[in-house]
Design a protein around this motif. Structure first.
Motif, mmCIF file in Angstrom:
data_model
loop_
_atom_site.group_PDB
_atom_site.id
_atom_site.type_symbol
_atom_site.label_atom_id
_atom_site.label_comp_id
_atom_site.label_asym_id
_atom_site.label_seq_id
_atom_site.Cartn_x
_atom_site.Cartn_y
_atom_site.Cartn_z
ATOM 1 N N ALA A 155 0.832 -1.206 0.000
ATOM 2 C CA ALA A 155 0.000 0.000 0.000
ATOM 3 C C ALA A 155 0.869 1.258 0.000
ATOM 4 N N LYS A 156 1.963 1.225 0.765
ATOM 5 C CA LYS A 156 2.889 2.359 0.790
ATOM 6 C C LYS A 156 3.525 2.568 -0.582
ATOM 7 N N GLU A 157 3.944 1.480 -1.195
ATOM 8 C CA GLU A 157 4.599 1.545 -2.500
ATOM 9 C C GLU A 157 3.669 2.132 -3.558
ATOM 10 N N SER A 173 0.801 3.844 -2.912
ATOM 11 C CA SER A 173 0.010 4.971 -2.393
ATOM 12 C C SER A 173 -1.481 4.660 -2.449
ATOM 13 N N TYR A 174 -1.833 3.422 -2.084
ATOM 14 C CA TYR A 174 -3.222 2.969 -2.011
ATOM 15 C C TYR A 174 -3.583 2.752 -0.550
ATOM 16 N N GLN A 213 -4.969 0.237 2.328
ATOM 17 C CA GLN A 213 -4.767 -1.208 2.457
ATOM 18 C C GLN A 213 -5.999 -2.001 2.045
#
Length: 283
Positions: A22-24, A26-27, A29
């Protein structure tokens, strides 16, 4: 099945957790989780093992990862093919061993002429760089010539002479064989050459010290820590300043060819085509 689902699936497989994926991307979770569940429902099989440390691929997930990489690569190549124009642009990820003496000249000529290309350079040993080109992590790499995988094509860059280097003390080759061997990690073409020489002389190095950079190896040799095997052109300035000395080995060990490798099955974009053309003009 959507391409985006496959992209999300690959990131989760790479990161090992929904949180990192999600961090990678930018979504949120929950979005990642729902897309993975949707993909599993479409394929009617679990793709991940869920555990307290994160997520790992099931056997079916590993199969899908292989196919998804091919699908997304072809999708990317399709876009490049239909959008291709005469002016090179976009990202170009290139790998190199540390001792390519002509590299600054090649890169300078290319970057100055094609300013719309975002070129990134990564260093490593030949074996590692070959694997990264094969696995599509690099677009190409400068490496020591060897028996490459059949999916790779090579372009000759230049030939060099490898020499054994030591500090300025008087010593014979037999005496130098007793010195610690300073080198890069396993997979380095120069290291493999010298190891072959040692083997053929029925010598086992008393100590092998691995270093991450050429500069560290050269400085360590200069202060008498041990010996190493490097291109003569890479140490000419240190020889001239009488910091180290070179020792010639038989041609079967010392003659080496540096080549540029790339995958045979990837679409040859104008960006890569012009890079190869630049190599040929500046080698």
């Amino acid at each position: 099945m959507e391409f985006k689902d496959l992209e999300i699936f690959q990131i989760v497989a790479e990161k090992g957790t929904i949180t990192e994926a999600a961090k990678e991307l930018s979504y949120v979770q929950s979005n990642i989780t729902s897309r993975i569940r949707k993909l599993e429902a479409e394929l009617n099989t679990p793709l991940f093992n869920r555990h307290h440390r994160g997520m790992s691929l099931t056997p079916e997930g590993k199969k899908l990862l292989t196919y998804s990489k091919k699908i997304l690569l072809l999708t990317d190549e399709m876009k490049k093919a239909v959008q291709s124009n005469e002016e090179p642009s976009g990202k170009l990820d290139i790998g190199t061993v540390e001792t390519v003496i002509h590299l600054p000249k090649i890169l300078s000529a290319y970057i100055k002429k094609y300013r719309n290309v975002d070129l990134s350079l990564f260093t490593g040993v030949t074996e590692t760089l070959e694997e990264e080109v094969l696995n599509y992590k690099l677009d190409g790499a400068f490496v020591t010539e060897s028996d490459f995988h059949p999916d790779l094509v090579s372009h000759k860059v230049f030939e060099e002479e490898l020499v054994l280097i030591s500090d300025m003390r008087d010593a014979t080759l037999e005496e130098l064989q007793e010195e610690p061997f300073l080198c890069f990690s396993k997979g380095c073409g120069y290291r493999a050459r010298l190891e072959t020489w040692y083997k053929n002389q029925n010598v086992t190095p008393q100590k092998v010290l691995e270093f991450g950079t050429l500069e560290t190896i050269l400085q360590s040799v200069a202060v008498g820590l041990g010996v190493s095997f490097v291109p003569r052109s890479a140490v000419a300035h240190m020889v001239q300043n009488e910091l180290i000395q070179c020792h010639t080995l038989p041609e079967q060990y010392s003659k080496v060819t540096t080549v540029f490798i790339r995958r045979t099955d990837t679409y040859l974009t104008s960006t890569m085509e012009k890079f190869i053309e630049t190599i040929e003009k500046n080698r």
